[in-house]
Design a protein around this motif. Structure first.
Motif, PDB file in Angstrom:
ATOM      1  N   LYS A   1       0.877  -1.172   0.000  1.00 15.94           N
ATOM      2  CA  LYS A   1       0.000   0.000   0.000  1.00 15.94           C
ATOM      3  C   LYS A   1       0.916   1.224   0.000  1.00 15.94           C
ATOM      4  N   SER A   2       0.919   1.952  -1.104  1.00 13.33           N
ATOM      5  CA  SER A   2       1.909   3.006  -1.281  1.00 13.33           C
ATOM      6  C   SER A   2       1.473   4.340  -0.683  1.00 13.33           C
ATOM      7  N   GLY A   3       2.358   4.894   0.124  1.00 14.88           N
ATOM      8  CA  GLY A   3       2.167   6.245   0.632  1.00 14.88           C
ATOM      9  C   GLY A   3       2.892   7.264  -0.208  1.00 14.88           C
ATOM     10  N   GLY A   4       3.578   6.788  -1.271  1.00 13.50           N
ATOM     11  CA  GLY A   4       4.314   7.675  -2.164  1.00 13.50           C
ATOM     12  C   GLY A   4       5.696   7.144  -2.469  1.00 13.50           C
ATOM     13  N   GLU A   5       6.100   7.240  -3.735  1.00 12.24           N
ATOM     14  CA  GLU A   5       7.417   6.813  -4.177  1.00 12.24           C
ATOM     15  C   GLU A   5       8.133   8.003  -4.811  1.00 12.24           C
ATOM     16  N   PHE A   6       9.437   8.049  -4.673  1.00  9.25           N
ATOM     17  CA  PHE A   6      10.188   9.107  -5.354  1.00  9.25           C
ATOM     18  C   PHE A   6      11.608   8.640  -5.648  1.00  9.25           C
ATOM     19  N   TYR A   7      12.221   9.330  -6.604  1.00 11.47           N
ATOM     20  CA  TYR A   7      13.600   9.050  -7.006  1.00 11.47           C
ATOM     21  C   TYR A   7      14.395  10.339  -6.900  1.00 11.47           C
ATOM     22  N   LEU A   8      15.578  10.247  -6.297  1.00 13.78           N
ATOM     23  CA  LEU A   8      16.484  11.392  -6.178  1.00 13.78           C
ATOM     24  C   LEU A   8      17.864  10.989  -6.656  1.00 13.78           C
ATOM     25  N   GLN A   9      18.502  11.862  -7.440  1.00 10.96           N
ATOM     26  CA  GLN A   9      19.870  11.625  -7.852  1.00 10.96           C
ATOM     27  C   GLN A   9      20.553  12.973  -8.036  1.00 10.96           C
ATOM     28  N   ALA A  10      21.864  13.024  -7.804  1.00 10.81           N
ATOM     29  CA  ALA A  10      22.600  14.283  -7.902  1.00 10.81           C
ATOM     30  C   ALA A  10      23.876  14.075  -8.696  1.00 10.81           C
ATOM     31  N   SER A  11      24.266  15.097  -9.452  1.00 10.77           N
ATOM     32  CA  SER A  11      25.493  15.022 -10.243  1.00 10.77           C
ATOM     33  C   SER A  11      26.080  16.416 -10.420  1.00 10.77           C
ATOM     34  N   GLU A  12      27.354  16.458 -10.711  1.00 11.05           N
ATOM     35  CA  GLU A  12      28.038  17.714 -11.050  1.00 11.05           C
ATOM     36  C   GLU A  12      28.674  17.544 -12.415  1.00 11.05           C
ATOM     37  N   ASN A  13      28.232  18.374 -13.366  1.00 12.37           N
ATOM     38  CA  ASN A  13      28.716  18.281 -14.747  1.00 12.37           C
ATOM     39  C   ASN A  13      28.544  16.865 -15.311  1.00 12.37           C
ATOM     40  N   GLY A  14      27.423  16.246 -14.968  1.00 10.49           N
ATOM     41  CA  GLY A  14      27.117  14.933 -15.490  1.00 10.49           C
ATOM     42  C   GLY A  14      27.743  13.774 -14.749  1.00 10.49           C
ATOM     43  N   VAL A  15      28.562  14.058 -13.731  1.00 12.31           N
ATOM     44  CA  VAL A  15      29.220  13.008 -12.953  1.00 12.31           C
ATOM     45  C   VAL A  15      28.485  12.848 -11.623  1.00 12.31           C
ATOM     46  N   PRO A  16      27.986  11.653 -11.304  1.00  9.54           N
ATOM     47  CA  PRO A  16      27.239  11.459 -10.050  1.00  9.54           C
ATOM     48  C   PRO A  16      28.072  11.825  -8.825  1.00  9.54           C
TER      49      PRO A  16
END
Length: 216
Positions: free
Chosen positions: A119-134
């Motif tokens: 039973k989903s209370g919410g899903e999310f995706y987060l990612q960060a990079s600098e100049n295309g490099v994680p």
């Protein structure tokens, strides 16, 4: 197989849409703008949940809010390169909010954990990079996320999922089952006043507030 079953209604809709190329408005007699798709994947890609992008200064930090109300708070000096050196420039943070059944169908991210429906209370995706490099969250630092609750249940748990922003399949694991990194998260609470889940994360990726709700 599970994903195919979930997508059957979508494929049926795709068939109907693709067959209606030259519809005419019965009242005005004018052609109606319709869109045709060559494959089911084209249709899914067109309807997929958008991957939003935000720019944050790594030194000063910052706050931003997604299209569906997810607030992300990044403290100063949160990010490091994978060699451990601090990030000092602008960081591009990407966010995907998967809240509704429609979002789950078109993103391909379903609330399933090792064969159990959630039973989903919410899903999310987060990612960060600098100049295309994680880049990564440095040890001892946290990213705060306030996510509007899509469902409330006393059995809600924090789940994580491996995969990219658009995984072919993603299995959710309760955070206590993550043996690789037991400090993945510092916990979450439900803010009754705001109707939001408040999460404190020390890693980025897919996260989900869910409760077990049966099995398949």
């Amino acid at each position: 197989m599970k994903k195919i079953l979930f997508l059957l209604p979508v494929l049926a809709a795709l068939y109907l849409i693709s067959c209606k190329k030259d519809e005419v408005n019965p009242i005005s007699g004018n052609p109606v703008n319709t869109v045709s798709y060559n494959t089911a994947q084209d249709y899914l890609d067109a309807k997929n949940v958008p991957l939003q992008s935000f720019s944050v200064n790594a030194v000063t930090g910052g706050t931003f809010t997604g299209l569906k109300g997810t607030e992300v708070i990044i403290a100063p000096n949160t990010f490091v390169h994978y060699d451990g050196s601090p990030v000092t420039g602008n960081v591009q943070v990407k966010l995907k909010e998967v809240f509704s059944a429609r979002d789950m169908i078109f993103s391909g991210v379903f609330p399933v954990s090792n064969g159990n429906i959630l039973k989903s209370g919410g899903e999310f995706y987060l990612q960060a990079s600098e100049n295309g490099v994680p880049v990564d969250v440095q040890f001892g630092a946290f990213v705060e996320v306030n996510m509007p609750a899509q469902d409330v249940d006393p059995g809600m748990l924090l789940f994580f999922g491996a995969g990219d922003a658009d995984p072919d399949s993603l299995n959710w694991d309760p955070i206590e089952n993550n043996q690789q990194d037991s400090l993945w998260n510092n916990g979450f609470t439900f803010n009754v006043a705001d109707g939001a889940y408040e999460l404190t994360l020390d890693s980025l990726g897919w996260a989900n507030i869910d409760a077990f709700n049966g099995s398949i």
